[in-house]
Design a protein around this motif. Structure first.
Motif, PDB file in Angstrom:
ATOM      1  N   ASP A 909      38.994  14.094 -18.483  1.00 36.87           N
ATOM      2  CA  ASP A 909      38.472  12.733 -18.654  1.00 36.87           C
ATOM      3  C   ASP A 909      37.455  12.622 -19.792  1.00 36.87           C
ATOM      4  OD1 ASP A 909      40.012  11.750 -16.582  1.00 36.87           O
ATOM      5  OD2 ASP A 909      38.471  12.133 -15.058  1.00 36.87           O
ATOM      6  N   TYR A 910      37.336  13.691 -20.567  1.00 41.31           N
ATOM      7  CA  TYR A 910      36.342  13.638 -21.639  1.00 41.31           C
ATOM      8  C   TYR A 910      36.602  12.498 -22.615  1.00 41.31           C
ATOM      9  CZ  TYR A 910      33.753  14.751 -25.854  1.00 41.31           C
ATOM     10  OH  TYR A 910      32.945  14.658 -26.951  1.00 41.31           O
ATOM     11  N   GLU A 911      37.862  12.240 -22.925  1.00 38.91           N
ATOM     12  CA  GLU A 911      38.198  11.180 -23.878  1.00 38.91           C
ATOM     13  C   GLU A 911      37.744   9.811 -23.379  1.00 38.91           C
ATOM     14  OE1 GLU A 911      39.295  11.394 -26.940  1.00 38.91           O
ATOM     15  OE2 GLU A 911      39.200  13.576 -26.745  1.00 38.91           O
ATOM     16  N   ILE A 912      37.631   9.654 -22.059  1.00 39.88           N
ATOM     17  CA  ILE A 912      37.241   8.358 -21.496  1.00 39.88           C
ATOM     18  C   ILE A 912      35.813   8.004 -21.888  1.00 39.88           C
ATOM     19  CG2 ILE A 912      36.796   7.114 -19.328  1.00 39.88           C
ATOM     20  CD1 ILE A 912      39.106   8.636 -18.078  1.00 39.88           C
ATOM     21  N   ILE A 913      34.958   9.023 -21.947  1.00 33.07           N
ATOM     22  CA  ILE A 913      33.550   8.746 -22.279  1.00 33.07           C
ATOM     23  C   ILE A 913      33.231   9.155 -23.721  1.00 33.07           C
ATOM     24  CG2 ILE A 913      32.620   8.739 -19.947  1.00 33.07           C
ATOM     25  CD1 ILE A 913      32.188  11.849 -21.948  1.00 33.07           C
ATOM     26  N   ASN A 914      34.234   9.396 -24.502  1.00 29.97           N
ATOM     27  CA  ASN A 914      34.042   9.881 -25.866  1.00 29.97           C
ATOM     28  C   ASN A 914      33.315   8.878 -26.753  1.00 29.97           C
ATOM     29  OD1 ASN A 914      34.317  11.700 -28.012  1.00 29.97           O
ATOM     30  ND2 ASN A 914      36.163  10.662 -28.724  1.00 29.97           N
ATOM     31  N   GLN A 915      33.480   7.570 -26.439  1.00 31.01           N
ATOM     32  CA  GLN A 915      32.857   6.555 -27.301  1.00 31.01           C
ATOM     33  C   GLN A 915      31.382   6.345 -26.968  1.00 31.01           C
ATOM     34  OE1 GLN A 915      34.318   5.815 -24.543  1.00 31.01           O
ATOM     35  NE2 GLN A 915      33.292   4.073 -23.599  1.00 31.01           N
ATOM     36  N   VAL A 916      30.890   6.919 -25.880  1.00 32.10           N
ATOM     37  CA  VAL A 916      29.484   6.730 -25.487  1.00 32.10           C
ATOM     38  C   VAL A 916      28.606   7.664 -26.315  1.00 32.10           C
ATOM     39  CG1 VAL A 916      27.836   6.778 -23.575  1.00 32.10           C
ATOM     40  CG2 VAL A 916      30.221   6.126 -23.150  1.00 32.10           C
ATOM     41  N   PRO A 917      27.599   7.153 -27.021  1.00 33.89           N
ATOM     42  CA  PRO A 917      26.776   7.997 -27.912  1.00 33.89           C
ATOM     43  C   PRO A 917      26.129   9.191 -27.219  1.00 33.89           C
ATOM     44  CG  PRO A 917      26.373   5.682 -28.359  1.00 33.89           C
ATOM     45  CD  PRO A 917      27.247   5.721 -27.138  1.00 33.89           C
ATOM     46  N   PHE A 932      14.735  19.462 -13.623  1.00 34.30           N
ATOM     47  CA  PHE A 932      16.175  19.424 -13.845  1.00 34.30           C
ATOM     48  C   PHE A 932      16.560  20.378 -14.977  1.00 34.30           C
ATOM     49  CE2 PHE A 932      15.814  15.284 -11.743  1.00 34.30           C
ATOM     50  CZ  PHE A 932      16.976  15.249 -10.986  1.00 34.30           C
ATOM     51  N   GLU A 933      17.731  20.945 -14.818  1.00 33.65           N
ATOM     52  CA  GLU A 933      18.374  21.617 -15.936  1.00 33.65           C
ATOM     53  C   GLU A 933      19.203  20.542 -16.638  1.00 33.65           C
ATOM     54  OE1 GLU A 933      20.450  25.718 -15.720  1.00 33.65           O
ATOM     55  OE2 GLU A 933      22.027  24.196 -15.447  1.00 33.65           O
ATOM     56  N   VAL A 934      18.991  20.363 -17.932  1.00 34.35           N
ATOM     57  CA  VAL A 934      19.579  19.219 -18.629  1.00 34.35           C
ATOM     58  C   VAL A 934      20.545  19.694 -19.704  1.00 34.35           C
ATOM     59  CG1 VAL A 934      19.102  17.151 -19.983  1.00 34.35           C
ATOM     60  CG2 VAL A 934      17.486  17.873 -18.221  1.00 34.35           C
ATOM     61  N   ARG A 935      21.722  19.066 -19.725  1.00 33.69           N
ATOM     62  CA  ARG A 935      22.700  19.313 -20.787  1.00 33.69           C
ATOM     63  C   ARG A 935      23.132  17.970 -21.341  1.00 33.69           C
ATOM     64  NH1 ARG A 935      28.550  20.737 -21.035  1.00 33.69           N
ATOM     65  NH2 ARG A 935      28.657  20.398 -18.790  1.00 33.69           N
ATOM     66  N   ALA A 936      23.037  17.814 -22.651  1.00 38.96           N
ATOM     67  CA  ALA A 936      23.399  16.544 -23.280  1.00 38.96           C
ATOM     68  C   ALA A 936      24.698  16.704 -24.056  1.00 38.96           C
ATOM     69  CB  ALA A 936      22.287  16.082 -24.221  1.00 38.96           C
ATOM     70  N   ILE A 937      25.600  15.740 -23.856  1.00 37.43           N
ATOM     71  CA  ILE A 937      26.843  15.704 -24.609  1.00 37.43           C
ATOM     72  C   ILE A 937      26.759  14.543 -25.586  1.00 37.43           C
ATOM     73  CG2 ILE A 937      29.352  15.478 -24.493  1.00 37.43           C
ATOM     74  CD1 ILE A 937      29.199  16.343 -21.583  1.00 37.43           C
ATOM     75  N   HIS A 938      26.687  14.848 -26.861  1.00 35.61           N
ATOM     76  CA  HIS A 938      26.669  13.799 -27.880  1.00 35.61           C
ATOM     77  C   HIS A 938      28.108  13.481 -28.236  1.00 35.61           C
ATOM     78  CE1 HIS A 938      22.313  14.073 -28.491  1.00 35.61           C
ATOM     79  NE2 HIS A 938      22.496  15.354 -28.228  1.00 35.61           N
ATOM     80  N   SER A 939      28.711  12.615 -27.433  1.00 36.61           N
ATOM     81  CA  SER A 939      30.146  12.404 -27.512  1.00 36.61           C
ATOM     82  C   SER A 939      30.602  11.951 -28.881  1.00 36.61           C
ATOM     83  CB  SER A 939      30.574  11.356 -26.479  1.00 36.61           C
ATOM     84  OG  SER A 939      30.180  11.753 -25.191  1.00 36.61           O
ATOM     85  N   SER A 940      29.845  11.012 -29.475  1.00 37.70           N
ATOM     86  CA  SER A 940      30.308  10.411 -30.722  1.00 37.70           C
ATOM     87  C   SER A 940      30.361  11.411 -31.864  1.00 37.70           C
ATOM     88  CB  SER A 940      29.415   9.229 -31.111  1.00 37.70           C
ATOM     89  OG  SER A 940      28.072   9.659 -31.216  1.00 37.70           O
ATOM     90  N   SER A 941      29.575  12.505 -31.763  1.00 33.98           N
ATOM     91  CA  SER A 941      29.578  13.503 -32.839  1.00 33.98           C
ATOM     92  C   SER A 941      30.206  14.824 -32.404  1.00 33.98           C
ATOM     93  CB  SER A 941      28.153  13.745 -33.338  1.00 33.98           C
ATOM     94  OG  SER A 941      27.334  14.179 -32.275  1.00 33.98           O
ATOM     95  N   GLN A 942      30.811  14.842 -31.195  1.00 30.60           N
ATOM     96  CA  GLN A 942      31.515  16.018 -30.688  1.00 30.60           C
ATOM     97  C   GLN A 942      30.598  17.238 -30.535  1.00 30.60           C
ATOM     98  OE1 GLN A 942      34.931  15.938 -29.821  1.00 30.60           O
ATOM     99  NE2 GLN A 942      34.618  13.773 -30.080  1.00 30.60           N
ATOM    100  N   LYS A 943      29.324  16.982 -30.189  1.00 28.13           N
ATOM    101  CA  LYS A 943      28.397  18.096 -29.994  1.00 28.13           C
ATOM    102  C   LYS A 943      28.048  18.209 -28.521  1.00 28.13           C
ATOM    103  CE  LYS A 943      26.185  17.647 -34.505  1.00 28.13           C
ATOM    104  NZ  LYS A 943      24.942  17.352 -35.204  1.00 28.13           N
TER     105      LYS A 943
END
Length: 944
Positions: A909-917, A932-943
């Motif tokens: 389902d990654y492509e579903i949220i791919n447009q979210v910055p 919290f242990e935090v992990r950020a997915i910068h979807s718009s830049s594929q990082k």
């Protein structure tokens, strides 16, 4: 500032003459005499203040005269306050026996005599001051002098470095790439109507530099038939502007000047300009516009000939830019401070321009970086300080000397004085009622972000803001702050989800200017770490203490201090406070937030004029009974103290507007009922008829009787009740419905399964925020009628029906939180057309929810979506991919299946949220709630 002091003194005199109808014999006449003398002095104070500020030319005698006027005004304020304390203090002694009251009356005779003597002495002083004014030949107040006169005065005082901005080389332009392109686009494209392009920002940002650079670019030159660049500044004549404009047009097109140009009146000049522009695509640049009515003065000459003409203005004031909207289409460029990389680039260009190939040597990098950071991105400061350093030896010793003494250098070094002069222009242009408001920022330490409510309540307590009968003091204070922001003097630090200012600050260099003015005006005395604490405090009105030592507090015996602000932790304050409370006569603001204060001395009640007490984040456990004597108290802030029970005497405070009282335990384990405790209040709360904010009260202490008394609190705008029992439901509805001004309601039950029935409320017309943490048998019908509601939080409600049905059509809703089993169903369904304005959605700890459905056309404005600990929600909300404005999705402690489904490498389902910055995944690791242990997915830049 003498003008400001006199204006406030006059206001106090008018107030006492109007409100105190039973003045002591002879006093009314004396105050009338003082009023007359002040009014006559006020007539030429603008001129006196201006000449006193002209340090280069002013004789010491003029500055001494202005100081005498200011101090006389302070004495007037003090004597009025002392009069009110003596006259009104007797009736609030709390002594039942008449013999005690008679004794008290007798004891005031001496005080009354002293007051009468002081009034007579003030009258004599004012007469002498007025006589001395003739010696200096002050001019009667003139709002606008002629341009030539003002320019002569300014020119004799200092070299205006803003002139250089009009002739700056392109190679020196740094950090304006994007705004430059935007300005050029507005100039060359768009409507055929004449359009105004406004460049707005604080002094020193480079507005003129940017605008003139664009104005002179070859691309822009070729686009227009004729151009003119007019410097307006604070003093100008409209006639002079038009003459200058015609001269520039004629020079550019090599046409002869009209005959008798300088003899033409304003009407003839407007006709001349219109005739010249009739068939031309023109560009006119008005630099440094200060006054709103400038648009009215020039708009008739700005011909609408449908030739895509353009008008550029630079101004420090947003309302000047916006005023043009009534006559023209307007584009506004709000110029910002330089980012760190551009600030560094500009600094190096100035400091190493002619050596080292424009590069900073390694040994100076650390020192240079520190100096650049002090400039806080202000180009004027970077250019001036870089220019100064370019004249110094490139050694650590020389640069360290400048860095350590930068504050002093700003006052005395010829390279840097232009910074303070230019920034001072904005202060000098303020109306008298805004000057003390901006000075108040100097009381706080440099780079301090000040809470909006805290600041405006202190202004009100000091008397800077008065209700005009139509608007409350709070509304007027908000307007004052907005005006300071619009004038580019105050920077917004944080904004709430509604778009309202939550906190603000001033630029560090403007802070330096303000502090210098405060010292000159005896507005405030500063005690910082390492200062000489034996220094005399003199006639200053306020103390700002930012030190761990309290020696200065122990040594002061001043009775005319009106406000004390402590910012350091300090040593033990209690002995000093007891001493201060016994002597103080005019104290209005006591700001001790965050200090090591453990208890409040019992003689607190001596501070008759005290209007504001802030004990937030101290260790105070008990308020003394004498708090009931503070008849003028408006704000009592005891948030996050250890005070759990208020004395019954608190109910005597009929002017109290803000009672902020709760303790929040951030270290406690998560509780469904929250970690906040309120205060216990006793019978008599009905007397607090001025209250606007009351939170939080533990309702189970006073029970139904306490709740029923609240029907008299009809000015309440915010009410918070905790520990509410089932049987209180109907009792709460009746008084709440009578609170027609109520904007915020917060109700928390005493237990998780306690059902609270709030259905008998018919309407709350002004309600904007609603927090219900209680079991509800059903969603109250009145909630769906709240047209101004912007925020709702539901918890523990156990609603069987989907709560979204009651909320989806609310027109103003911006933030919704549904959490802690507020809903007992399995599906949350956001239907098409619902929640059109919603910006933030928070779904948390909903144990039965397994599906979230979002129809196309729902949640169109949603920006932030937080989903926390919903154990059965194992798939992304259906339809989330259609939320085009979504900026952040924050998943907290969600099931593994959902988290793995959005993994950038293997999630289906990654492509579903791919447009979210930005997508954030948090996993709680404890023990604190925020761990919290935090992990950020910068979807718009594929990082990731």
């Amino acid at each position: 500032m003498a003008e400001t002091a006199v204006s406030f003194a006059l206001e106090r005199v008018f107030q006492i003459l109007t409100e105190e109808t039973n003045l002591l014999r002879g006093t009314h006449k004396d105050f009338l005499g003082i009023r007359d003398e002040l009014e006559s002095i006020q007539a030429f104070l603008k001129d006196a203040d201006r000449r006193a500020a002209d340090e280069a030319n002013t004789k010491a005698g003029i500055r001494t005269w202005v100081k005498q006027v200011r101090e006389a005004s302070f004495r007037i304020e003090d004597v009025i306050d002392e009069y009110l304390r003596v006259i009104h203090g007797v009736q609030h002694l709390g002594c039942g026996a008449s013999i005690c009251k008679i004794t008290s009356l007798i004891s005031t005779v001496t005080s009354r005599h002293q007051i009468a003597t002081e009034i007579q002495d003030i009258k004599v002083s004012l007469s002498l001051i007025k006589e001395r004014s003739e010696r200096y030949k002050f001019q009667v107040s003139q709002e606008q002098q002629s341009s030539s006169n003002t320019e002569a005065i300014e020119g004799s005082r200092w070299h205006d470095s803003r002139m250089r901005s009009l002739f700056i080389e392109e190679t020196e332009i740094v950090g304006f790439e994007f705004p430059k392109d935007e300005l050029v686009g507005w100039l060359l494209k768009g409507t055929k109507e004449p359009t105004v392009i406004s460049v707005v920002g604080m002094g020193g940002l480079g507005k003129t530099t940017l605008a003139k650079h664009v104005f002179c670019s070859e691309k822009v030159k070729r686009h227009f038939d004729c151009r003119a660049c007019i410097t307006v500044s604070q003093s100008y004549t409209v006639k002079g502007l038009f003459i200058d404009m015609i001269k520039q047009f004629c020079k550019e097109t090599k046409n002869p000047l009209p005959e008798m140009l300088h003899e033409m009146d304003e009407k003839s000049l407007i006709s001349e300009v219109r005739q010249y522009l009739q068939h031309k695509k023109y560009l006119i640049f008005f630099d440094d516009v200060w006054h709103e009515d400038f648009c009215d003065q020039v708009e008739l000459a700005m011909l609408n000939n449908n030739e895509s003409s353009r008008i550029i203005i630079t101004t420090r004031m947003m309302h000047v830019a916006e005023f043009f909207k009534k006559s023209f289409p307007v584009h506004i460029l709000s110029l910002q401070l330089l980012p760190p990389d551009k600030a560094w680039e500009l600094f190096c260009k100035k400091a190493f321009r002619f050596e080292l190939h424009g590069q900073c040597p390694a040994l100076l990098e650390g020192m240079s970086d520190e100096i650049v950071r002090k400039c806080k991105g202000l180009p004027l400061a970077i250019v001036a300080i870089g220019g100064l350093l370019s004249t110094k030896s490139k050694t650590v010793f020389e640069w360290q000397k400048v860095n350590q003494n930068l504050n002093l250098e700003l006052q005395r070094n010829a390279h840097l004085t232009s910074i303070t002069k230019i920034l001072s222009l904005s202060y000098d242009d303020l109306p008298y009622y805004l000057k003390p408001c901006i000075l108040y920022f100097g009381i706080y330490p440099q780079d301090y972000s000040i809470n909006h409510n805290r600041l405006t309540r202190q202004w009100i307590a000091e008397g800077f803001v008065q209700s005009d009968g139509r608007r409350t003091s709070e509304q007027i204070a908000d307007e004052y702050l907005s005006e300071l922001i619009y004038r580019s003097l105050v920077q917004v630090s944080t904004v709430g989800f509604e778009g309202k200012v939550k906190s603000c600050r001033v630029h560090d260099l403007l802070h330096e200017v303000i502090v210098r003015k405060m010292k000159d005006l005896s507005f405030c005395h500063f005690v910082n770490e390492g200062d000489d604490e034996s220094a005399t405090i003199g006639a200053t009105r306020r103390l700002s203490i930012d030190t761990s030592s309290n020696n200065v507090l122990k040594s002061t015996n001043s009775t005319h201090i009106r406000a004390i602000h402590c910012f350091g932790k300090g040593e033990q304050l209690e002995p000093f406070m007891g001493q201060l409370f016994s002597k103080s006569r005019v104290m209005k603001v006591l700001n001790l937030e965050g200090t090591l204060l453990n208890y409040v001395p019992s003689n607190l009640g001596n501070l008759f004029h005290l209007r504001y007490i802030n004990l937030k984040n101290t260790k105070v456990r008990i308020l003394p009974n004498s708090v009931g004597k503070l008849q003028n108290l408006e704000t009592l802030d005891i948030r996050n103290t250890l005070v759990h029970e208020l004395p019954s005497e608190i109910n005597m405070l009929k002017k109290l507007r803000y009672l902020l009282a709760f303790h929040r335990n951030y270290e406690a384990d998560y509780s469904l009922l929250g970690s906040t405790t309120g205060v216990l209040m006793k019978k008599g709360i009905q007397n607090l008829t001025s209250l606007q904010n009351l939170c939080y009260v533990e309702a189970d202490h006073g029970g139904i009787d306490l709740i029923q008394e609240m029907r008299f609190l009809r000015q309440l705008r915010k009410l918070g009740l905790r520990c509410v029992r089932r049987e209180y439901g109907n009792a709460i509805c009746a008084p709440v419905e009578e609170m027609k001004q109520l904007e915020s309601l917060n109700i928390t039950a005493i237990a998780q399964d306690e059902i609270i029935d709030l259905n008998s409320i018919s309407s709350l017309p002004q309600l904007r925020r609603l927090h219900l943490k209680a079991r509800l048998e059903k969603m109250p019908n009145w909630i769906s009628t709240l047209e101004f509601l912007v925020k709702i939080r539901l918890a523990l409600s156990n609603l069987k029906d989907d709560p979204l049905r009651s909320l989806e059509k609310l027109p103003s809703l911006l933030k919704v939180s549904i959490w802690d089993n507020a809903y007992d169903g399995q599906i949350l369904h956001f239907r098409s057309g619902g929640f059109r304005k919603l910006k933030e959605l928070y779904l948390a700890r909903l144990d039965r929810v397994n599906s979230v459905l979002i129809d196309k056309g729902s949640l169109l404005s949603l920006e932030n979506f937080i989903i926390c600990k919903i154990p059965h929600l194992k798939k992304l909300p259906s339809g989330i991919e259609a939320l085009d404005n979504l900026k952040v999705i924050d998943f907290r402690d969600m099931p593994t299946e959902l988290v793995e489904s959005i993994d950038p490498k293997k999630g289906q389902d990654y492509e579903i949220i791919n447009q979210v910055p930005l997508v954030i995944i948090r996993h709680w690791i404890g023990p604190k709630l925020s761990d919290f242990e935090v992990r950020a997915i910068h979807s718009s830049s594929q990082k990731s």
